[in-house]
Design a protein around this motif. Structure first.
Motif, PDB file in Angstrom:
ATOM      1  N   LEU A  33       0.926  -1.129  -0.154  1.00  0.00           N
ATOM      2  CA  LEU A  33       0.017   0.147  -0.110  1.00  0.00           C
ATOM      3  C   LEU A  33       0.783   1.245   0.053  1.00  0.00           C
ATOM      4  O   LEU A  33       1.461   1.613   0.898  1.00  0.00           O
ATOM      5  CB  LEU A  33      -0.798  -0.010   1.145  1.00  0.00           C
ATOM      6  CG  LEU A  33      -1.933   1.152   1.364  1.00  0.00           C
ATOM      7  CD1 LEU A  33      -2.810   1.140   0.050  1.00  0.00           C
ATOM      8  CD2 LEU A  33      -2.601   1.240   2.705  1.00  0.00           C
ATOM      9  N   LEU A  34       0.878   1.991  -1.083  1.00  0.00           N
ATOM     10  CA  LEU A  34       1.753   3.066  -1.378  1.00  0.00           C
ATOM     11  C   LEU A  34       1.187   4.171  -1.474  1.00  0.00           C
ATOM     12  O   LEU A  34      -0.048   4.243  -1.628  1.00  0.00           O
ATOM     13  CB  LEU A  34       2.830   2.724  -2.481  1.00  0.00           C
ATOM     14  CG  LEU A  34       3.482   1.566  -2.572  1.00  0.00           C
ATOM     15  CD1 LEU A  34       4.436   1.518  -3.960  1.00  0.00           C
ATOM     16  CD2 LEU A  34       4.388   1.326  -1.549  1.00  0.00           C
ATOM     17  N   GLY A  40      -3.873   9.119   2.544  1.00  0.00           N
ATOM     18  CA  GLY A  40      -5.185   8.509   2.846  1.00  0.00           C
ATOM     19  C   GLY A  40      -4.800   7.041   3.294  1.00  0.00           C
ATOM     20  O   GLY A  40      -5.654   6.348   3.769  1.00  0.00           O
ATOM     21  N   LYS A  41      -3.576   6.581   3.153  1.00  0.00           N
ATOM     22  CA  LYS A  41      -3.114   5.293   3.542  1.00  0.00           C
ATOM     23  C   LYS A  41      -3.511   4.876   4.988  1.00  0.00           C
ATOM     24  O   LYS A  41      -4.175   3.895   5.224  1.00  0.00           O
ATOM     25  CB  LYS A  41      -1.711   4.847   3.280  1.00  0.00           C
ATOM     26  CG  LYS A  41      -1.051   5.390   2.124  1.00  0.00           C
ATOM     27  CD  LYS A  41       0.205   4.915   2.026  1.00  0.00           C
ATOM     28  CE  LYS A  41       1.372   5.527   2.920  1.00  0.00           C
ATOM     29  NZ  LYS A  41       1.502   7.028   2.645  1.00  0.00           N
ATOM     30  N   SER A  42      -3.366   5.767   5.958  1.00  0.00           N
ATOM     31  CA  SER A  42      -3.566   5.350   7.352  1.00  0.00           C
ATOM     32  C   SER A  42      -4.906   5.645   7.413  1.00  0.00           C
ATOM     33  O   SER A  42      -5.546   4.516   8.352  1.00  0.00           O
ATOM     34  CB  SER A  42      -2.787   6.294   8.453  1.00  0.00           C
ATOM     35  OG  SER A  42      -1.318   6.040   8.184  1.00  0.00           O
ATOM     36  N   THR A  43      -5.637   6.265   6.958  1.00  0.00           N
ATOM     37  CA  THR A  43      -7.312   6.387   6.888  1.00  0.00           C
ATOM     38  C   THR A  43      -7.826   5.148   6.570  1.00  0.00           C
ATOM     39  O   THR A  43      -8.873   4.578   7.335  1.00  0.00           O
ATOM     40  CB  THR A  43      -7.585   7.565   6.469  1.00  0.00           C
ATOM     41  OG1 THR A  43      -7.252   8.873   6.822  1.00  0.00           O
ATOM     42  CG2 THR A  43      -9.360   7.720   6.096  1.00  0.00           C
ATOM     43  N   LEU A  44      -7.280   4.603   5.269  1.00  0.00           N
ATOM     44  CA  LEU A  44      -7.701   3.477   4.944  1.00  0.00           C
ATOM     45  C   LEU A  44      -7.515   2.260   5.735  1.00  0.00           C
ATOM     46  O   LEU A  44      -8.406   1.354   5.946  1.00  0.00           O
ATOM     47  CB  LEU A  44      -7.107   2.985   3.569  1.00  0.00           C
ATOM     48  CG  LEU A  44      -7.450   1.795   2.660  1.00  0.00           C
ATOM     49  CD1 LEU A  44      -9.003   1.905   2.564  1.00  0.00           C
ATOM     50  CD2 LEU A  44      -6.931   1.508   1.474  1.00  0.00           C
ATOM     51  N   SER A  93       2.076  -1.164   4.477  1.00  0.00           N
ATOM     52  CA  SER A  93       2.187   0.387   3.822  1.00  0.00           C
ATOM     53  C   SER A  93       3.541   0.617   4.359  1.00  0.00           C
ATOM     54  O   SER A  93       4.153   0.493   5.037  1.00  0.00           O
ATOM     55  CB  SER A  93       1.534   1.129   4.907  1.00  0.00           C
ATOM     56  OG  SER A  93       1.627   2.552   4.736  1.00  0.00           O
ATOM     57  N   THR A  94       4.023   1.124   3.126  1.00  0.00           N
ATOM     58  CA  THR A  94       5.765   1.303   3.175  1.00  0.00           C
ATOM     59  C   THR A  94       6.213   2.467   2.155  1.00  0.00           C
ATOM     60  O   THR A  94       5.412   2.743   1.139  1.00  0.00           O
ATOM     61  CB  THR A  94       6.568   0.278   2.825  1.00  0.00           C
ATOM     62  OG1 THR A  94       8.092   0.518   3.310  1.00  0.00           O
ATOM     63  CG2 THR A  94       6.375  -0.481   1.654  1.00  0.00           C
ATOM     64  N   HIS A  95       7.135   3.256   2.711  1.00  0.00           N
ATOM     65  CA  HIS A  95       7.694   4.263   1.555  1.00  0.00           C
ATOM     66  C   HIS A  95       8.719   3.719   1.018  1.00  0.00           C
ATOM     67  O   HIS A  95       9.652   4.273   0.408  1.00  0.00           O
ATOM     68  CB  HIS A  95       7.935   5.570   2.202  1.00  0.00           C
ATOM     69  CG  HIS A  95       6.984   6.426   2.705  1.00  0.00           C
ATOM     70  ND1 HIS A  95       6.191   6.710   1.813  1.00  0.00           N
ATOM     71  CD2 HIS A  95       6.404   6.532   3.951  1.00  0.00           C
ATOM     72  CE1 HIS A  95       5.036   7.558   2.525  1.00  0.00           C
ATOM     73  NE2 HIS A  95       5.529   7.420   3.760  1.00  0.00           N
ATOM     74  N   ILE A 122      -2.517  -6.256   8.865  1.00  0.00           N
ATOM     75  CA  ILE A 122      -2.238  -4.936   8.325  1.00  0.00           C
ATOM     76  C   ILE A 122      -1.160  -4.407   9.116  1.00  0.00           C
ATOM     77  O   ILE A 122      -1.191  -4.070  10.304  1.00  0.00           O
ATOM     78  CB  ILE A 122      -3.426  -4.028   8.425  1.00  0.00           C
ATOM     79  CG1 ILE A 122      -4.550  -4.560   7.658  1.00  0.00           C
ATOM     80  CG2 ILE A 122      -3.150  -2.559   8.184  1.00  0.00           C
ATOM     81  CD1 ILE A 122      -5.875  -3.917   7.716  1.00  0.00           C
ATOM     82  N   LEU A 123      -0.026  -3.993   8.322  1.00  0.00           N
ATOM     83  CA  LEU A 123       1.206  -3.420   9.068  1.00  0.00           C
ATOM     84  C   LEU A 123       1.553  -1.933   8.152  1.00  0.00           C
ATOM     85  O   LEU A 123       1.871  -1.893   7.191  1.00  0.00           O
ATOM     86  CB  LEU A 123       2.280  -4.254   8.414  1.00  0.00           C
ATOM     87  CG  LEU A 123       2.328  -5.835   8.892  1.00  0.00           C
ATOM     88  CD1 LEU A 123       3.374  -6.673   8.469  1.00  0.00           C
ATOM     89  CD2 LEU A 123       2.124  -5.909  10.409  1.00  0.00           C
ATOM     90  N   ASP A 124       1.749  -0.924   9.400  1.00  0.00           N
ATOM     91  CA  ASP A 124       1.988   0.365   8.882  1.00  0.00           C
ATOM     92  C   ASP A 124       3.453   0.829   9.131  1.00  0.00           C
ATOM     93  O   ASP A 124       3.954   0.929  10.364  1.00  0.00           O
ATOM     94  CB  ASP A 124       1.037   1.208   9.643  1.00  0.00           C
ATOM     95  CG  ASP A 124       1.179   2.518   9.135  1.00  0.00           C
ATOM     96  OD1 ASP A 124       1.787   2.930   8.071  1.00  0.00           O
ATOM     97  OD2 ASP A 124       0.195   3.382   9.656  1.00  0.00           O
ATOM     98  N   GLU A 125       4.413   0.792   8.029  1.00  0.00           N
ATOM     99  CA  GLU A 125       5.657   1.007   8.289  1.00  0.00           C
ATOM    100  C   GLU A 125       6.429   0.211   9.177  1.00  0.00           C
ATOM    101  O   GLU A 125       6.897   0.590  10.176  1.00  0.00           O
ATOM    102  CB  GLU A 125       5.747   2.477   8.509  1.00  0.00           C
ATOM    103  CG  GLU A 125       5.222   3.702   7.524  1.00  0.00           C
ATOM    104  CD  GLU A 125       6.009   3.761   6.314  1.00  0.00           C
ATOM    105  OE1 GLU A 125       7.253   3.081   6.474  1.00  0.00           O
ATOM    106  OE2 GLU A 125       5.485   4.265   5.399  1.00  0.00           O
TER     107      GLU A 125
END
Length: 243
Positions: free
Chosen positions: A33-34, A40-44, A184-186, A152-155
């Protein structure tokens, strides 16, 4: 297992964080998820996990509307937020025992998860005594303790050193053999190393949804593709559907 997001819109006052999002995610995928900061990534992710209320649209998981079946849905979803909230004065096993009690699952599962995420050498320590890499492993442990169908993993590797990044990626790859993971990652190398599919959000809109190779397309790297897609206004971009 399937996750369906139907016409999901989320607004914070005059700002539209998610604009009519439609997605379908099947079983045993690792999804990248980029998106730029504020896309809006965190909101999703928070909408899927039930952290944010759904006001417009619908999210269905395993056939159930997560708003109408909140507790049952949360039993099958694991979440590691970016800030990895932990209780630093608790011992690792004490904390995971607390999480096990919340989920009403057998305590023998704790030792299995400690082994899986590589916490065994540190398992007798307080969380405050751990390095950031081991704290991330504790966060992963709590997220998978109840054997969720969707993780679900955020960074998850943010701020880790190169060795810790490799170790956490290996854990995620192992989990992805049996579960569906939204990551989700950069870090584009992380996407190439782990993901089979990319979902790109920009200005609250999905502007790409495709296999990694298709997302990269004509560009020399994922970084180039990302920069190109997000430099154009989201409204002029055409989504690519992933089968």
């Amino acid at each position: 297992m399937s996750l369906e997001i139907i016409n999901l819109t989320k607004k914070f006052g005059p700002q539209t964080a998610l604009n009519n999002i439609n997605l379908q995610i099947g079983k045993n995928e690792i999804i990248g998820l980029l998106g730029p900061n504020g896309a809006g990534k965190s909101t999703l992710m928070k909408s899927i996990t039930g952290v944010l209320a759904i006001e417009e649209g619908e999210i269905r998981f395993n056939g159930l509307d997560i708003s109408a079946n909140e507790i049952e849905s949360k039993r099958t979803i694991g979440f590691l937020p970016e800030n990895n909230p932990l209780y630093p004065e608790m011992y690792i096993k004490e904390y995971l025992s607390f999480v096990a009690d919340l989920h009403k699952i057998p305590k023998q599962r704790i030792d299995e998860v400690i082994e899986l995420v590589g916490l065994t050498p540190e398992k007798s320590k307080k969380i405050a005594q751990l390095s950031k890499g081991y704290k991330q492993r504790v966060g992963l442990a709590q997220a998978i303790l109840h054997s969720p169908d969707l993780l679900i993993l955020d960074e998850p590797t943010n701020g880790l050193d190169p060795n810790q990044i490799i170790e956490i990626r290996n854990v995620i790859r192992e989990i992805g053999r049996e579960k569906t993971v939204i990551l989700s990652t950069h870090i584009m190398q992380e996407v190439e190393a782990l993901c089979s599919r990319v979902i790109l959000i920009h200005n609250g809109n999905i502007i790409q949804d495709s296999p990694v190779d298709e997302f990269k397309g004509k560009y020399n790297s994922l970084e180039e593709a990302f920069a190109s897609y997000t430099s154009e206004p989201a409204a002029t971009s055409v989504p690519v559907s992933a089968e």
